[in-house]
Design an enzyme around this catalytic site. Sequence first.
Site, mmCIF file in Angstrom:
data_model
loop_
_atom_site.group_PDB
_atom_site.id
_atom_site.type_symbol
_atom_site.label_atom_id
_atom_site.label_comp_id
_atom_site.label_asym_id
_atom_site.label_seq_id
_atom_site.Cartn_x
_atom_site.Cartn_y
_atom_site.Cartn_z
ATOM 1 N N LYS A 1 0.822 -1.221 0.000
ATOM 2 C CA LYS A 1 0.000 0.000 0.000
ATOM 3 C C LYS A 1 0.852 1.266 0.000
ATOM 4 C CE LYS A 1 -2.166 -0.713 3.685
ATOM 5 N NZ LYS A 1 -1.972 -0.076 4.917
ATOM 6 N N ARG B 1 -10.067 2.172 9.163
ATOM 7 C CA ARG B 1 -9.724 0.781 9.448
ATOM 8 C C ARG B 1 -10.843 0.070 10.192
ATOM 9 N NH1 ARG B 1 -3.655 1.454 9.183
ATOM 10 N NH2 ARG B 1 -2.681 -0.516 9.715
ATOM 11 N N ARG C 1 11.324 -6.664 5.632
ATOM 12 C CA ARG C 1 11.419 -5.320 5.050
ATOM 13 C C ARG C 1 12.234 -4.361 5.919
ATOM 14 N NH1 ARG C 1 5.456 -2.406 5.061
ATOM 15 N NH2 ARG C 1 5.308 -2.128 7.308
ATOM 16 N N ARG D 1 11.057 -1.726 11.386
ATOM 17 C CA ARG D 1 9.988 -1.206 12.235
ATOM 18 C C ARG D 1 9.759 -2.154 13.398
ATOM 19 N NH1 ARG D 1 4.800 0.493 8.778
ATOM 20 N NH2 ARG D 1 3.795 -0.501 10.550
ATOM 21 N N ARG E 1 -1.245 -8.104 13.217
ATOM 22 C CA ARG E 1 -1.731 -7.001 12.381
ATOM 23 C C ARG E 1 -2.530 -7.529 11.195
ATOM 24 N NH1 ARG E 1 3.749 -4.723 11.204
ATOM 25 N NH2 ARG E 1 2.787 -3.234 9.806
#
Length: 219
Positions: free
Chosen positions: A13, A88, A127, A160, A171
């Site tokens: 996204k 959300r 990532r 992160r 998540r």
Amino acid sequence: MNLLLFGPPGSGKGTQAQFLSVEYRIPQISTGDILRDDVKRATPLGRQAEVFMKRGDLVPDELMVEMIRERIRRADCSGGFMLDGFPRTVPQAEALDQMLDSIGQRIDRLLSLHVDAEELVTRLTERWTCPSCSLTYHPASNPPRDDQRCDADGAGLIRREDDNAETARRRAQVYFERTYPILDFYRPRGLVVEVDGNGPIQEVRNRVKVALQGEPRAA
Ligand code: AMP
């Protein structure tokens, strides 16, 4: 163009949002980025949000709604905006509708990226993120030119805190339970464009481009 971007964590996204922000000349408003900045600066919002974010849970609706209300009032949103990470929950979607109604605006499109579940956790745990501009990198599909530095601004890349396997799974679960159902809230309006987000970034980018040029339709 007022655009909403949907997709589970790791669906690409943020990456596609950066392309779209340039193409449509609209600001990319990432609620996750805003919250991380507040956490870093230890603002009242940051201090409240941190505990939820660490667990991979959603920050309470009232905090999020106030944040977006304030953000979309700013001058840079007058020609359109793209929300990446909001709404959300259904109450957030309802609040957004009311907010936009009150300023004579509406959502024009909702882009939803679909990625296979097992691919998502791999993408998140591998990532690297630029702490300064939020660009993301992946060792196999999108490595930085200079090892561990952001191509755009040279900042040292970080992992992160919520990109560990356990929080990433949580998540993804939260997305499928609480966020994915919002597509049904928007579907009757014919705004939803669904795109296959599997595969290389450039291929997904091309699919997104084509899909947004046509009428909303399923992938
Ligand atoms: P993201 O960068 O979009 O993956 O968001 C990171 C974290 O910020 C999420 O796991 C949530 O804890 C929080 N967050 C971001 N946007 C929202 C939202 N619209 N509602 C509630 N929590 C959010």
